[in-house]
Design a protein around this motif. Structure first.
Motif, PDB file in Angstrom:
ATOM      1  N   GLY A 185      -0.359   4.727 -10.554  1.00 32.61           N
ATOM      2  CA  GLY A 185      -0.448   3.432  -9.890  1.00 32.61           C
ATOM      3  C   GLY A 185      -1.870   3.048  -9.559  1.00 32.61           C
ATOM      4  O   GLY A 185      -2.306   1.927  -9.862  1.00 32.61           O
ATOM      5  N   GLN A 186      -2.619   3.981  -8.974  1.00 29.55           N
ATOM      6  CA  GLN A 186      -3.982   3.621  -8.585  1.00 29.55           C
ATOM      7  C   GLN A 186      -4.898   3.528  -9.795  1.00 29.55           C
ATOM      8  O   GLN A 186      -5.801   2.680  -9.834  1.00 29.55           O
ATOM      9  N   GLY A 187      -4.641   4.355 -10.819  1.00 29.81           N
ATOM     10  CA  GLY A 187      -5.404   4.212 -12.053  1.00 29.81           C
ATOM     11  C   GLY A 187      -5.161   2.856 -12.692  1.00 29.81           C
ATOM     12  O   GLY A 187      -6.100   2.178 -13.124  1.00 29.81           O
ATOM     13  N   LEU A 188      -3.888   2.433 -12.711  1.00 32.20           N
ATOM     14  CA  LEU A 188      -3.573   1.121 -13.273  1.00 32.20           C
ATOM     15  C   LEU A 188      -4.191   0.005 -12.427  1.00 32.20           C
ATOM     16  O   LEU A 188      -4.600  -1.028 -12.961  1.00 32.20           O
ATOM     17  N   THR A 189      -4.289   0.243 -11.110  1.00 35.17           N
ATOM     18  CA  THR A 189      -4.959  -0.746 -10.262  1.00 35.17           C
ATOM     19  C   THR A 189      -6.416  -0.917 -10.668  1.00 35.17           C
ATOM     20  O   THR A 189      -6.907  -2.053 -10.774  1.00 35.17           O
ATOM     21  N   LEU A 190      -7.079   0.208 -10.918  1.00 40.67           N
ATOM     22  CA  LEU A 190      -8.478   0.109 -11.355  1.00 40.67           C
ATOM     23  C   LEU A 190      -8.572  -0.625 -12.686  1.00 40.67           C
ATOM     24  O   LEU A 190      -9.445  -1.477 -12.884  1.00 40.67           O
ATOM     25  N   PHE A 191      -7.631  -0.327 -13.608  1.00 36.09           N
ATOM     26  CA  PHE A 191      -7.657  -1.007 -14.899  1.00 36.09           C
ATOM     27  C   PHE A 191      -7.432  -2.502 -14.730  1.00 36.09           C
ATOM     28  O   PHE A 191      -8.087  -3.317 -15.382  1.00 36.09           O
ATOM     29  N   VAL A 192      -6.511  -2.859 -13.828  1.00 33.51           N
ATOM     30  CA  VAL A 192      -6.226  -4.288 -13.611  1.00 33.51           C
ATOM     31  C   VAL A 192      -7.450  -4.982 -13.037  1.00 33.51           C
ATOM     32  O   VAL A 192      -7.774  -6.109 -13.415  1.00 33.51           O
ATOM     33  N   ILE A 193      -8.163  -4.293 -12.136  1.00 33.53           N
ATOM     34  CA  ILE A 193      -9.369  -4.899 -11.552  1.00 33.53           C
ATOM     35  C   ILE A 193     -10.398  -5.162 -12.653  1.00 33.53           C
ATOM     36  O   ILE A 193     -10.993  -6.241 -12.728  1.00 33.53           O
ATOM     37  N   VAL A 194     -10.582  -4.183 -13.541  1.00 29.14           N
ATOM     38  CA  VAL A 194     -11.573  -4.357 -14.609  1.00 29.14           C
ATOM     39  C   VAL A 194     -11.142  -5.468 -15.560  1.00 29.14           C
ATOM     40  O   VAL A 194     -11.949  -6.320 -15.964  1.00 29.14           O
ATOM     41  N   ILE A 195      -9.841  -5.487 -15.901  1.00 29.91           N
ATOM     42  CA  ILE A 195      -9.370  -6.523 -16.815  1.00 29.91           C
ATOM     43  C   ILE A 195      -9.489  -7.896 -16.162  1.00 29.91           C
ATOM     44  O   ILE A 195      -9.811  -8.892 -16.823  1.00 29.91           O
ATOM     45  N   ALA A 196      -9.263  -7.961 -14.845  1.00 36.09           N
ATOM     46  CA  ALA A 196      -9.414  -9.244 -14.159  1.00 36.09           C
ATOM     47  C   ALA A 196     -10.856  -9.711 -14.203  1.00 36.09           C
ATOM     48  O   ALA A 196     -11.118 -10.905 -14.390  1.00 36.09           O
ATOM     49  N   ALA A 197     -11.789  -8.779 -14.061  1.00 34.19           N
ATOM     50  CA  ALA A 197     -13.196  -9.172 -14.143  1.00 34.19           C
ATOM     51  C   ALA A 197     -13.527  -9.683 -15.540  1.00 34.19           C
ATOM     52  O   ALA A 197     -14.203 -10.717 -15.684  1.00 34.19           O
ATOM     53  N   MET A 251      -3.129 -13.813  -7.420  1.00 34.27           N
ATOM     54  CA  MET A 251      -1.899 -13.228  -7.956  1.00 34.27           C
ATOM     55  C   MET A 251      -2.143 -11.812  -8.462  1.00 34.27           C
ATOM     56  O   MET A 251      -1.329 -10.904  -8.238  1.00 34.27           O
ATOM     57  N   LEU A 252      -3.303 -11.608  -9.113  1.00 30.45           N
ATOM     58  CA  LEU A 252      -3.616 -10.261  -9.605  1.00 30.45           C
ATOM     59  C   LEU A 252      -3.785  -9.292  -8.446  1.00 30.45           C
ATOM     60  O   LEU A 252      -3.388  -8.125  -8.520  1.00 30.45           O
ATOM     61  N   ASN A 253      -4.346  -9.773  -7.333  1.00 27.80           N
ATOM     62  CA  ASN A 253      -4.496  -8.901  -6.174  1.00 27.80           C
ATOM     63  C   ASN A 253      -3.160  -8.532  -5.559  1.00 27.80           C
ATOM     64  O   ASN A 253      -2.989  -7.411  -5.066  1.00 27.80           O
ATOM     65  N   ALA A 254      -2.215  -9.472  -5.605  1.00 23.37           N
ATOM     66  CA  ALA A 254      -0.875  -9.148  -5.123  1.00 23.37           C
ATOM     67  C   ALA A 254      -0.266  -8.022  -5.957  1.00 23.37           C
ATOM     68  O   ALA A 254       0.329  -7.076  -5.420  1.00 23.37           O
ATOM     69  N   VAL A 255      -0.458  -8.112  -7.263  1.00 19.52           N
ATOM     70  CA  VAL A 255       0.054  -7.055  -8.143  1.00 19.52           C
ATOM     71  C   VAL A 255      -0.623  -5.725  -7.825  1.00 19.52           C
ATOM     72  O   VAL A 255       0.020  -4.670  -7.776  1.00 19.52           O
ATOM     73  N   ASN A 256      -1.930  -5.772  -7.562  1.00 21.31           N
ATOM     74  CA  ASN A 256      -2.655  -4.545  -7.231  1.00 21.31           C
ATOM     75  C   ASN A 256      -2.115  -3.908  -5.958  1.00 21.31           C
ATOM     76  O   ASN A 256      -1.973  -2.685  -5.882  1.00 21.31           O
ATOM     77  N   LEU A 257      -1.827  -4.739  -4.966  1.00 21.32           N
ATOM     78  CA  LEU A 257      -1.302  -4.191  -3.714  1.00 21.32           C
ATOM     79  C   LEU A 257       0.051  -3.517  -3.943  1.00 21.32           C
ATOM     80  O   LEU A 257       0.326  -2.436  -3.404  1.00 21.32           O
ATOM     81  N   ASN A 258       0.879  -4.152  -4.788  1.00 25.41           N
ATOM     82  CA  ASN A 258       2.151  -3.535  -5.141  1.00 25.41           C
ATOM     83  C   ASN A 258       1.936  -2.194  -5.820  1.00 25.41           C
ATOM     84  O   ASN A 258       2.614  -1.209  -5.496  1.00 25.41           O
ATOM     85  N   LEU A 259       0.991  -2.155  -6.754  1.00 27.86           N
ATOM     86  CA  LEU A 259       0.752  -0.908  -7.491  1.00 27.86           C
ATOM     87  C   LEU A 259       0.315   0.208  -6.552  1.00 27.86           C
ATOM     88  O   LEU A 259       0.808   1.334  -6.641  1.00 27.86           O
ATOM     89  N   VAL A 260      -0.596  -0.112  -5.636  1.00 24.72           N
ATOM     90  CA  VAL A 260      -1.070   0.915  -4.712  1.00 24.72           C
ATOM     91  C   VAL A 260       0.059   1.378  -3.798  1.00 24.72           C
ATOM     92  O   VAL A 260       0.257   2.587  -3.574  1.00 24.72           O
ATOM     93  N   ALA A 261       0.834   0.423  -3.277  1.00 22.14           N
ATOM     94  CA  ALA A 261       1.907   0.797  -2.352  1.00 22.14           C
ATOM     95  C   ALA A 261       2.936   1.689  -3.036  1.00 22.14           C
ATOM     96  O   ALA A 261       3.369   2.710  -2.470  1.00 22.14           O
ATOM     97  N   PHE A 262       3.303   1.347  -4.260  1.00 23.39           N
ATOM     98  CA  PHE A 262       4.338   2.151  -4.910  1.00 23.39           C
ATOM     99  C   PHE A 262       3.784   3.468  -5.429  1.00 23.39           C
ATOM    100  O   PHE A 262       4.530   4.436  -5.545  1.00 23.39           O
ATOM    101  N   ASP A 263       2.473   3.507  -5.726  1.00 27.56           N
ATOM    102  CA  ASP A 263       1.865   4.797  -6.049  1.00 27.56           C
ATOM    103  C   ASP A 263       1.938   5.738  -4.850  1.00 27.56           C
ATOM    104  O   ASP A 263       2.281   6.925  -4.990  1.00 27.56           O
ATOM    105  N   PHE A 292     -10.624   4.967  -2.808  1.00 25.54           N
ATOM    106  CA  PHE A 292     -11.476   4.636  -3.960  1.00 25.54           C
ATOM    107  C   PHE A 292     -11.167   3.237  -4.474  1.00 25.54           C
ATOM    108  O   PHE A 292     -12.072   2.463  -4.795  1.00 25.54           O
ATOM    109  N   VAL A 293      -9.874   2.903  -4.525  1.00 26.52           N
ATOM    110  CA  VAL A 293      -9.502   1.558  -4.943  1.00 26.52           C
ATOM    111  C   VAL A 293     -10.063   0.518  -3.973  1.00 26.52           C
ATOM    112  O   VAL A 293     -10.503  -0.562  -4.384  1.00 26.52           O
ATOM    113  N   ALA A 294     -10.097   0.875  -2.686  1.00 29.80           N
ATOM    114  CA  ALA A 294     -10.644  -0.064  -1.700  1.00 29.80           C
ATOM    115  C   ALA A 294     -12.114  -0.336  -1.967  1.00 29.80           C
ATOM    116  O   ALA A 294     -12.556  -1.486  -1.946  1.00 29.80           O
TER     117      ALA A 294
END
Lengths: 142, 177
Positions: free
Chosen positions: A59-71, A37-49, B61-63
């Protein structure tokens, strides 16, 4: 690139994650579904960025933050799962419905690490202490 | 390139659609397979295909972060969790709980609502792909110029999660009994 394609893909992935969270019994599989589910959100963030062309790269910065928070979430979640497994000998989410720990009686009469100890067949012992929890009404305890 | 119709898709959209089919199919296998180790390995395929989607969307980079953290760290962490909870290696019948039908209904309803809303709302939205928009240089400048405060807060969060995981999983740290 039409935004519809990644957005629909993200919606499908999110729905698959919802199914996994609801249908799976093993806690680690539930965590995997949460990651989907978190990856789906990430894909949305990247696409809309990409669509909005954000100069701040929000969008992509928030994607990186979401990845770190997910870890981080997965680290703490797995620690909790391992602690639960150490105490209850199971990681099945539908068997973990006791709010008190198995050996949490005030007079210490419960067995601390019996197999499947989440199901205390006699719910009468836990009354009278300062931290007493009321016995839940429970039909057909196995 | 101007906005065209949804069909036929361009070459980039075809690549994204193929990667999306791989990602969705392997995600479906993650939530339906009967072997828990296979679920973790299908998760690798799903995350890898998603990293390919990010690459197509020019978020390079995200990839790579996705490959490093998800495929590298998260899946290994999940495999450690599987190993430490003594999950069976072969197929096991009790991976699904009893509310499978209700879960399928809820998931299908969620998918229907989300796909309908998204298609209805963004049918005309067209994003021109500019190569290098998501390169490490641009993204690093964005993070360290505009998003420094969340970045620092995130480091504190990571430290807290690290300490929390250690405290929870160690057995020689008791409570205040």
């Amino acid at each position: 690139m039409h935004v519809v394609y990644p957005a629909v893909l993200a919606a499908l992935l999110f729905s698959i994650g919802v199914y996994g969270v609801l249908a799976r019994r093993n806690t680690i599989l539930v965590l995997m579904s949460v990651e989907l589910m978190l990856n789906a959100v990430n894909l949305n963030l990247v696409a809309f960025d990409v669509w909005l062309g954000d100069a701040l790269h929000g969008g992509q910065g928030l994607t990186l933050f979401v990845i770190v928070i997910a870890a981080a979430e997965l680290g703490v979640g797995l620690a909790i799962v391992l602690a639960v497994f150490r105490n209850r000998r199971t990681v099945a989410v539908d068997r973990l419905h006791a709010l008190a720990e198995p050996g949490d009686d005030p007079d210490g009469s419960g067995d601390p690490d019996g197999p499947g100890g989440s199901d205390d067949p006699d719910g009468t012992q836990d009354s009278g202490g300062p931290g007493a929890r009321p016995a839940r009404p429970r039909g057909g305890a196995v | 390139m101007t906005a065209t119709g949804l069909w036929p898709p361009t070459a980039q959209e075809v690549v994204l659609l193929l990667l999306g089919v791989v990602a969705a199919a392997s995600a479906l296998l993650v939530v339906t397979t009967r072997q828990i180790v296979h679920a973790a390995l299908w998760l690798v395929v799903s995350f890898g295909a998603l990293a390919g989607c990010y690459l197509v969307l020019t978020a390079e980079f995200v990839a790579w972060v996705q490959v490093l953290i998800y495929v590298g760290a998260v899946v290994v962490l999940l495999l450690f969790g599987i190993m430490l909870t003594r999950a069976p290696i072969g197929p096991s019948a009790d991976l699904n709980s009893g509310n499978k039908v209700m879960a399928a209904i809820v998931a299908l309803a969620t998918a229907a609502v989300l796909v309908t809303t998204v298609v209805d709302g963004f049918r005309q939205a067209y994003a021109p792909l500019v190569p290098g928009r998501g390169a490490a240089k641009a993204l690093g400048a964005g993070i360290f110029r505009n998003w420094v405060l969340p970045f620092e807060a995130l480091s504190v969060l990571l430290l807290a999660a690290l300490i929390g995981a250690i405290v929870i999983s160690r057995t020689d740290i008791g409570g205040k009994d």
